[in-house]
Design an enzyme around this catalytic site. Structure first.
Site, PDB file in Angstrom:
ATOM      1  CD  GLU A  49      -0.596   7.436  -0.669  1.00 34.49           C
ATOM      2  OE1 GLU A  49      -0.166   6.535  -1.415  1.00 34.49           O
ATOM      3  OE2 GLU A  49      -1.075   8.517  -1.094  1.00 34.49           O
ATOM      4  NE  ARG A  53       5.334   3.209  -3.297  1.00 37.00           N
ATOM      5  CZ  ARG A  53       5.551   4.353  -3.931  1.00 37.00           C
ATOM      6  NH1 ARG A  53       6.789   4.824  -4.017  1.00 37.00           N
ATOM      7  NH2 ARG A  53       4.548   5.018  -4.470  1.00 37.00           N
ATOM      8  CB  THR A  77       1.404   0.876  -2.553  1.00 34.21           C
ATOM      9  OG1 THR A  77       2.131   2.097  -2.541  1.00 34.21           O
ATOM     10  CG2 THR A  77       1.885   0.056  -3.751  1.00 34.21           C
ATOM     11  CE  LYS A 137      -1.712   7.320  -6.425  1.00 35.35           C
ATOM     12  NZ  LYS A 137      -0.930   6.418  -5.552  1.00 35.35           N
TER      13      LYS A 137
END
Length: 216
Positions: A49, A53, A77, A137
């Site tokens: 993953e 960011r 994200t 998640k």
């Protein structure tokens, strides 16, 4: 697993079943993406993953997708329909969000790739189950109640499966993986910042192998 052995694609197997641990990677330099991914795959962690960011995230996803055939690269994200579009265009093969809205969920459903929307409350889990989503998640795992919370959810909501992420370490991961409603955990301990800065890919591969060995 070595970098020459390609794992099953998420379309053939759940993201939660590819490996016991999904590395959560923050890359500041896209030049590090390919050697880092190769080290993780060599250690037995094919699902990677890459979080959105940093400005290098999309280029990193694109590079891993193109140059590391043993990797199943995903985007983390993901918080907008635009993120969904851009990351899938870059080659992301799964999507992970810290939370969800109806607009984001619809975009992820329409993307054609597997996705793990983030939850931290029972009501969010029920709302996703109502919408036909069973894999999620759990974030932020430690702050939101950890293994005790997930264990409490397993009896009334056994159809929900989770990838807990947030504050999980090599020491705490086994207690999560022992739960019946946990398919894998997400963490970043196998990609420490100092190892990435030093380009110590052998160390990353060793830490990845320790994490891969946690399979129950």
């Amino acid at each position: 697993m070595t970098s020459s052995a390609a794992p099953a694609a998420p379309s053939d197997a759940s993201v939660l079943d590819l490996a016991p641990v999904v590395p959560v990677v923050v890359l500041h330099d896209a030049a590090d993406a390919v050697p880092l991914a190769r080290a993780l795959v060599a250690g037995g962690l094919p699902a990677i993953e890459v979080t959105l960011r940093t400005p290098a995230a999309l280029e990193s996803i694109r590079a891993i997708a193109a140059e590391v055939p043993g990797a199943v690269v995903g985007a983390g994200t993901v918080i907008s329909p635009e993120h969904v579009r851009d990351t899938v265009d870059a080659g992301a093969r799964f999507l992970v969000s810290p939370g969800w809205t109806d607009a984001l969920l619809e975009a992820m459903k329409a993307s054609g790739v597997p996705f793990l929307p983030g939850v931290s409350t029972t009501s969010e889990v029920v709302a996703l189950l109502e919408r036909g989503v069973r894999e999620m998640k759990f974030f932020p795992a430690e702050a939101a109640g950890g293994t005790a919370y997930l264990k409490a959810l397993s009896a009334p909501l056994p159809q929900a499966r989770f990838c807990p992420t947030g504050g999980i370490s090599l020491a705490s991961a086994p207690s999560y993986l022992a739960l019946p409603n946990v398919g894998c955990v997400g963490g970043s301990w196998m990609v420490p910042g100092d190892a990435v800065a030093a380009k110590d890919w052998d160390r990353v591969a060793r830490l990845a192998a320790e994490a891969a060995a946690l399979a129950p």
